[in-house]
Enzyme design. Structure first.
Site, PDB file in Angstrom:
ATOM      1  N   TYR A  16       0.821  -1.214   0.000  1.00  0.00           N
ATOM      2  CA  TYR A  16       0.000   0.000   0.000  1.00  0.00           C
ATOM      3  C   TYR A  16       0.856   1.266   0.000  1.00  0.00           C
ATOM      4  O   TYR A  16       0.493   2.260   0.626  1.00  0.00           O
ATOM      5  CB  TYR A  16      -0.959  -0.016   1.207  1.00  0.00           C
ATOM      6  CG  TYR A  16      -1.717  -1.315   1.306  1.00  0.00           C
ATOM      7  CD1 TYR A  16      -2.609  -1.688   0.306  1.00  0.00           C
ATOM      8  CD2 TYR A  16      -1.500  -2.193   2.365  1.00  0.00           C
ATOM      9  CE1 TYR A  16      -3.272  -2.904   0.358  1.00  0.00           C
ATOM     10  CE2 TYR A  16      -2.171  -3.401   2.427  1.00  0.00           C
ATOM     11  CZ  TYR A  16      -3.054  -3.756   1.422  1.00  0.00           C
ATOM     12  OH  TYR A  16      -3.695  -4.952   1.482  1.00  0.00           O
ATOM     13  N   TYR A 144     -13.553  -6.613   3.958  1.00  0.00           N
ATOM     14  CA  TYR A 144     -12.269  -6.678   3.263  1.00  0.00           C
ATOM     15  C   TYR A 144     -11.985  -8.136   2.923  1.00  0.00           C
ATOM     16  O   TYR A 144     -12.058  -9.004   3.795  1.00  0.00           O
ATOM     17  CB  TYR A 144     -11.122  -6.110   4.124  1.00  0.00           C
ATOM     18  CG  TYR A 144      -9.802  -6.235   3.408  1.00  0.00           C
ATOM     19  CD1 TYR A 144      -9.416  -5.277   2.477  1.00  0.00           C
ATOM     20  CD2 TYR A 144      -8.992  -7.338   3.584  1.00  0.00           C
ATOM     21  CE1 TYR A 144      -8.239  -5.419   1.764  1.00  0.00           C
ATOM     22  CE2 TYR A 144      -7.819  -7.500   2.874  1.00  0.00           C
ATOM     23  CZ  TYR A 144      -7.447  -6.525   1.969  1.00  0.00           C
ATOM     24  OH  TYR A 144      -6.290  -6.685   1.243  1.00  0.00           O
ATOM     25  N   ASP A 245     -15.353 -15.838   4.940  1.00  0.00           N
ATOM     26  CA  ASP A 245     -13.923 -15.551   4.833  1.00  0.00           C
ATOM     27  C   ASP A 245     -13.369 -15.486   6.254  1.00  0.00           C
ATOM     28  O   ASP A 245     -13.550 -14.491   6.945  1.00  0.00           O
ATOM     29  CB  ASP A 245     -13.744 -14.226   4.073  1.00  0.00           C
ATOM     30  CG  ASP A 245     -12.290 -13.774   4.030  1.00  0.00           C
ATOM     31  OD1 ASP A 245     -11.458 -14.363   4.731  1.00  0.00           O
ATOM     32  OD2 ASP A 245     -12.012 -12.802   3.296  1.00  0.00           O
ATOM     33  N   LYS A 274      -3.599 -16.706   6.598  1.00  0.00           N
ATOM     34  CA  LYS A 274      -2.877 -16.007   7.672  1.00  0.00           C
ATOM     35  C   LYS A 274      -2.269 -16.943   8.726  1.00  0.00           C
ATOM     36  O   LYS A 274      -1.177 -17.457   8.528  1.00  0.00           O
ATOM     37  CB  LYS A 274      -3.789 -14.965   8.312  1.00  0.00           C
ATOM     38  CG  LYS A 274      -4.001 -13.748   7.415  1.00  0.00           C
ATOM     39  CD  LYS A 274      -4.644 -12.619   8.181  1.00  0.00           C
ATOM     40  CE  LYS A 274      -4.922 -11.416   7.309  1.00  0.00           C
ATOM     41  NZ  LYS A 274      -3.727 -10.617   7.021  1.00  0.00           N
TER      42      LYS A 274
HETATM   43  N1  PMP Z   1      -9.605 -11.797   3.651  1.00  0.00           N
HETATM   44  C1  PMP Z   1      -9.444 -11.243   4.855  1.00  0.00           C
HETATM   45  C2  PMP Z   1     -10.579 -11.261   5.842  1.00  0.00           C
HETATM   46  C3  PMP Z   1      -8.231 -10.639   5.196  1.00  0.00           C
HETATM   47  O1  PMP Z   1      -8.075 -10.069   6.395  1.00  0.00           O
HETATM   48  C4  PMP Z   1      -7.162 -10.663   4.244  1.00  0.00           C
HETATM   49  C5  PMP Z   1      -5.817 -10.030   4.542  1.00  0.00           C
HETATM   50  N2  PMP Z   1      -5.800  -8.965   5.410  1.00  0.00           N
HETATM   51  C6  PMP Z   1      -7.384 -11.272   3.011  1.00  0.00           C
HETATM   52  C7  PMP Z   1      -8.623 -11.828   2.742  1.00  0.00           C
HETATM   53  C8  PMP Z   1      -6.311 -11.331   1.966  1.00  0.00           C
HETATM   54  O2  PMP Z   1      -5.277 -12.194   2.355  1.00  0.00           O
HETATM   55  P1  PMP Z   1      -3.818 -12.076   1.731  1.00  0.00           P
HETATM   56  O3  PMP Z   1      -3.258 -10.769   2.197  1.00  0.00           O
HETATM   57  O4  PMP Z   1      -3.093 -13.268   2.288  1.00  0.00           O
HETATM   58  O5  PMP Z   1      -3.971 -12.135   0.253  1.00  0.00           O
END
Ligand code: PMP
Length: 426
Positions: A16, A144, A245, A274
């Site tokens: 970013y 997100y 998610d 994660k």
């Molecule tokens: N979904 C959620 C809920 C997230 O918090 C994130 C990352 N912050 C992502 C998807 C994307 O994951 P990545 O950064 O490993 O691509």
């Protein structure tokens, strides 16, 4: 300036950020337990679990050993036509740990890719069944789901980092963000909004996609799990798939192993990432029910056309299995409860600071929300001078510490957060 930082500023793009960077990053030489050691010898508590992933701390002996042991056998083989024990064990572990009914596992390289795969599964499911009009997603605002294009389309359309792409992204259906508060009573008028939106758009909806219980990078907001039950019920009734998610919420962070457990709901498709590998290597997974897999396999094109080069990477799978092994005795539950108490107590003084709008804690997540955007340079200086590494965003100073963070270190983190809130709102 350190020679490495000079080269970094000249050549290396950071998350970013602009190129060239306007603010040089901190140069980390080592990390151990909850501490990062910088090139100048400074030690900082990693209050972010390195973007919410390093739940067991850095250089955990069990994870280090798993990685070494796996590297001694094989680091990688392609997954097309070949398979191996680390991936098979990981898929089986994930089926055991996720809500009942999720039985098939697609391993992939990052959270964003796992959301891509989830959306592709849903779109292809309806296509296979001849329901070709079902191509849109519904989500609530404030979410997100990643930085690649289809996940971007279900991120918050205004507040997110992706507003730039209006007109390029597929136009999804948005409902207002869920009313705040994990313990807040259910707002029936909001339930009506959810139900009506799904009913109204059912013919064109492939899926409803949400982060259960905690909206993370979209604003660190918590909501009542009952809204997830409402979504499950209405999507089932109207032939729409439901995607959770759990990339940010998985593996204990909210006090339940998966946030879906707060609601007792099984979605059709489920994303994890994660903390999956204890924050060691990049790996994520998309799980689905037999209904979704069977639907796809009945289509004209009966395969899921997705297959990343590093799919099922043995090193990442082995360390993920070791990380899951560390969580298996359930002691994470006491640790997260202990952290929740420490954050609640430690952040309470922030609520008295004029300019602080809200202080909220759920599991091992502590958030101080200000009435103005965070000045990052001032915040970073205030935090690091107190030995703490956090990465605030927008109007939020928050922590998601590793589960192994001691009470003394949690006190340092919360004191630094309260001090930062004072400095930023002075
Ligand atoms: N979904 C959620 C809920 C997230 O918090 C994130 C990352 N912050 C992502 C998807 C994307 O994951 P990545 O950064 O490993 O691509």
């Amino acid at each position: 300036m350190h020679e490495l930082l000079r080269l970094d500023t000249r050549h290396v793009w950071h998350p970013y950020g602009p190129m060239p960077a306007t603010v040089p990053p901190l140069l980390v030489e080592e990390a151990s337990g909850v501490r990062l050691r910088l090139a100048d010898g400074t030690e900082l508590i990693d209050g972010m679990s390195s973007w919410w992933a390093v739940v067991h701390g850095h250089r955990h002996p069990v994870l280090d050993a798993a990685l070494r042991e796996q590297a001694g056998r094989m680091s990688h083989v392609m997954f097309g036509g070949l398979t191996h024990e680390p991936a098979i064990r990981l898929a089986t572990n994930l089926v055991d740990l996720t809500p009942d009914g999720l039985e098939h596992v697609f391993l992939c390289d990052s959270g964003s890719v796992s959301v891509e795969v989830a959306l592709k599964m849903c779109l292809q499911y309806w296509r296979s069944l001849g329901r070709t009009k079902k191509t849109r997603m519904l989500t609530w605002r404030g979410g997100y789901h990643g930085d690649t294009f289809h996940p971007m389309s279900v991120c918050d359309p205004e507040g997110g980092m992706h507003a730039l792409w209006r007109g390029v992204l597929p136009e999804q259906v948005f409902v207002p963000e869920p009313p705040p508060g994990f313990d807040a009573p259910v707002d029936q008028s909001y339930v009506d909004v959810l139900v009506r939106a799904v009913e109204e758009h059912a013919d064109e909806l492939a899926a409803v996609v949400v982060e259960p219980v905690v909206q993370g990078a979209g604003g660190m907001r918590f909501h009542n799990p009952d809204y997830l039950r409402v979504l499950r019920e209405v999507t089932e009734r109207h032939d729409v798939l439901l995607v959770f998610d759990e990339i940010a919420t998985g593996f204990g962070r909210t006090g339940a192993f998966f946030a879906a457990e707060h609601a007792g709901v099984t979605p059709d498709v489920f994303c994890v990432g994660k903390a999956l590998t204890g924050g060691y290597l990049t790996m994520a997974a998309t799980l689905c029910t037999p209904r979704v897999a069977d639907g796809i396999s009945r289509g004209e094109v009966p395969v899921l056309a997705h297959g990343p080069t590093f799919m099922g990477n043995p090193l990442a799978a082995a360390v993920a299995n070791a990380s899951i092994g560390l969580l298996a005795d359930g002691s994470w539950r006491d640790e997260v409860r202990r952290i929740e108490r420490a954050l609640t107590e430690g952040l309470a003084p922030a609520a008295e600071v004029p300019g602080v709008l809200d202080v909220r804690v759920l599991g091992a997540i502590g958030v101080v929300q200000l009435d103005r955007p965070v000045d990052m340079a001032v915040a970073t200086e205030t935090l690091t001078s107190r030995g703490v590494w956090l990465r605030p965003f927008r109007d939020l100073v928050y922590t998601m510490p590793p589960y192994v963070t001691s009470d003394a270190d949690l006190a340092l983190v919360t004191e630094a957060m309260v001090a930062t809130a004072r400095v930023l709102t002075a």
